[in-house]
Motif scaffolding. Structure first.
Motif, PDB file in Angstrom:
ATOM      1  N   SER A  42      40.373  18.134  82.066  1.00  0.00           N
ATOM      2  CA  SER A  42      40.470  18.854  80.616  1.00  0.00           C
ATOM      3  C   SER A  42      41.518  18.347  79.633  1.00  0.00           C
ATOM      4  CB  SER A  42      40.708  20.365  80.835  1.00  0.00           C
ATOM      5  OG  SER A  42      41.786  20.705  81.342  1.00  0.00           O
ATOM      6  N   ALA A  43      41.532  18.710  78.443  1.00  0.00           N
ATOM      7  CA  ALA A  43      42.561  18.273  77.470  1.00  0.00           C
ATOM      8  C   ALA A  43      43.933  19.122  78.054  1.00  0.00           C
ATOM      9  CB  ALA A  43      42.049  18.801  75.914  1.00  0.00           C
ATOM     10  N   ALA A  44      43.497  20.130  78.461  1.00  0.00           N
ATOM     11  CA  ALA A  44      44.823  21.132  78.792  1.00  0.00           C
ATOM     12  C   ALA A  44      45.442  20.590  79.918  1.00  0.00           C
ATOM     13  CB  ALA A  44      44.377  22.613  79.202  1.00  0.00           C
ATOM     14  N   SER A  51      53.356  16.393  79.650  1.00  0.00           N
ATOM     15  CA  SER A  51      54.701  17.120  79.261  1.00  0.00           C
ATOM     16  C   SER A  51      55.555  17.121  80.561  1.00  0.00           C
ATOM     17  CB  SER A  51      54.174  18.591  78.715  1.00  0.00           C
ATOM     18  OG  SER A  51      53.580  19.458  79.826  1.00  0.00           O
ATOM     19  N   GLY A  52      54.929  17.154  81.633  1.00  0.00           N
ATOM     20  CA  GLY A  52      55.573  17.397  83.058  1.00  0.00           C
ATOM     21  C   GLY A  52      55.492  18.686  83.477  1.00  0.00           C
ATOM     22  N   ALA A  53      54.747  19.626  82.838  1.00  0.00           N
ATOM     23  CA  ALA A  53      54.465  21.185  83.072  1.00  0.00           C
ATOM     24  C   ALA A  53      53.613  21.115  84.405  1.00  0.00           C
ATOM     25  CB  ALA A  53      53.565  21.789  82.170  1.00  0.00           C
ATOM     26  N   VAL A  58      49.557  10.095  85.541  1.00  0.00           N
ATOM     27  CA  VAL A  58      49.219  10.078  83.977  1.00  0.00           C
ATOM     28  C   VAL A  58      48.938   8.658  83.547  1.00  0.00           C
ATOM     29  CG1 VAL A  58      50.163  10.205  81.736  1.00  0.00           C
ATOM     30  CG2 VAL A  58      50.940  12.088  83.615  1.00  0.00           C
ATOM     31  N   TYR A  59      49.770   7.429  83.930  1.00  0.00           N
ATOM     32  CA  TYR A  59      49.701   6.386  83.412  1.00  0.00           C
ATOM     33  C   TYR A  59      50.568   5.331  84.538  1.00  0.00           C
ATOM     34  CZ  TYR A  59      49.388   2.407  80.202  1.00  0.00           C
ATOM     35  OH  TYR A  59      49.176   1.141  79.526  1.00  0.00           O
TER      36      TYR A  59
END
Length: 394
Positions: A42-44, A51-53, A58-59
């Protein structure tokens, strides 16, 4: 399934099992994730990952499951809190420097460093206002006398390339910490199979994984392992600047770690045999090998290292001409500057690995025109002796 994070296990077990994170397919061999990016639910979740939350990939410039597995395994073997893998050994040193230094800072480094490392500290970083003082590798007083108010990093290589000088890690660590600085140790020659610098007080260890960690001369790679407070800063630099280890290279190094101790023990045994033989050969002026009682730091080496390692250097009487004759007479050894391979290599440091540093710097480091470096592989040591004897006889 993730392998239990139990650092009390024997290093032989960690070399085989640490870092395994099986996918839903239940593969036995570690998977190779050749992907540039990762999909979010999801976008969330994407926002949380960026953000690291939320932990997760990620990449591939800064996160990949295969690279993470390699980092986890190497950290376990070094006894480190964390590890960051890089594209090469030199990019590991650069990443460390960029992470912990800024303009106006000062570095104390041993003068026995690998040629490219000397170039990095002495020429490239100096352009950005970072000064380096090079001191005799084995002189603790020289390290202490070199300290300045802005000294932030001590950098040593032990054993050194190519003279196998052995630096007192605990002694330099005490000086560095008294000055409020970090100690980084290039552990390339020994690997964690033979030496764990963090146990002697070092804050961070750097590796050219290209060498013994891979062990068969197949890929480039590097790593910075140590206290998480340091590796976190290194990771921030890597995330932005991108000196990234590829998943394929990480997978090759990951598999190489499984046989690291076996290779290092066998290659070290052959190196000791070869060093003893070289000491008895006419035309050989001096042999440099920490496992020999004749080595100036033999006792220190035997306290810090499990064996003398697999690198043997020696001075040939007659200077460059004689040394080149030995090199050119070999039929078995590979004439290449790489080391850590199962194939034995031979090189003339003054015109290869240390050819770009000044003659004055080479002289200060004790690298003469008659010096040869042999990185002992897994061939029959008797065949290696015969290969060198051909040139020494000339």
């Amino acid at each position: 399934m993730t392998f239990p994070d139990d650092l009390s296990l024997h290093p032989d077990t960690l070399a085989i099992r640490a870092g395994i994170n099986r996918s839903q397919f239940g593969e036995h061999s570690e998977a190779m994730y050749l992907t540039s990016s990762f999909v979010f639910e999801s976008a969330a979740q994407a926002a949380a990952r960026f953000s690291g939350a939320e932990e997760g990939n990620v990449y591939a410039r800064f996160s990949n499951p295969t690279v993470t597995a390699m980092q986890t395994r190497l950290a376990a073997l070094e006894g480190a809190e964390a590890c960051v893998a890089t594209a090469s050994g030199m990019s590991a040193i650069l990443s460390l420097a960029m992470a912990v230094l800024q303009a106006g800072d000062h570095v104390v480094a041993s003068n026995g460093l690998f040629g490219a490392t000397q170039q990095l500290f002495g020429n490239i970083l100096s352009k950005f206002g970072i000064e380096t003082s090079f001191v005799p590798a084995t002189d603790l007083n020289a390290y202490r006398d070199a300290v300045r108010p802005r000294t932030r990093l001590f950098f040593i290589e032990t054993p050194s390339n190519p003279l196998t000088e052995v630096v007192d890690i605990a002694g330099v660590a005490a000086i560095a910490h008294e000055a409020g600085a970090l100690l980084a140790v290039d552990n390339c020659f020994c690997s964690p199979a033979l030496q764990r610098p963090l146990e002697f007080g070092a804050d961070v260890v750097v590796h050219s994984a290209t060498k013994y960690l891979d062990g068969q001369g197949r890929v480039l790679g590097g790593a910075v392992a140590g206290r998480k407070a340091v590796t976190d800063e290194v990771f921030k630099f890597l995330r932005t600047a991108g000196p990234t280890l590829s998943p394929f290279n990480a997978w090759v190094i990951l598999k190489g770690l499984e046989t690291l101790r076996l290779r290092m023990e066998a290659q070290s045994a052959s190196a000791l045999d070869l060093a003893r033989w070289l000491e008895a050969q006419p035309g050989v002026a001096r042999v440099y090998y920490p496992g020999l009682p004749s080595h100036p730091q033999h006792e220190l080496a035997m306290r810090q290292q499990k064996t003398g390692g697999a690198i043997v250097s020696f001075d040939v009487e007659g200077g460059r001409d004689a040394a080149w004759k030995v090199v050119d007479s070999t039929r078995l050894m590979s004439i290449t500057a790489n080391l850590g391979d199962t194939k034995t290599t031979i090189t003339h440091p003054a015109t290869t690995t240390h050819g770009r540093i000044s003659p004055e710097a080479r002289a200060a480091a004790g690298i003469g025109e008659g010096l040869l470096r042999v990185a002992v592989g897994l061939e029959s040591v008797e065949d290696l002796k015969a290969d060198l004897a051909r040139g020494l006889a000339r």
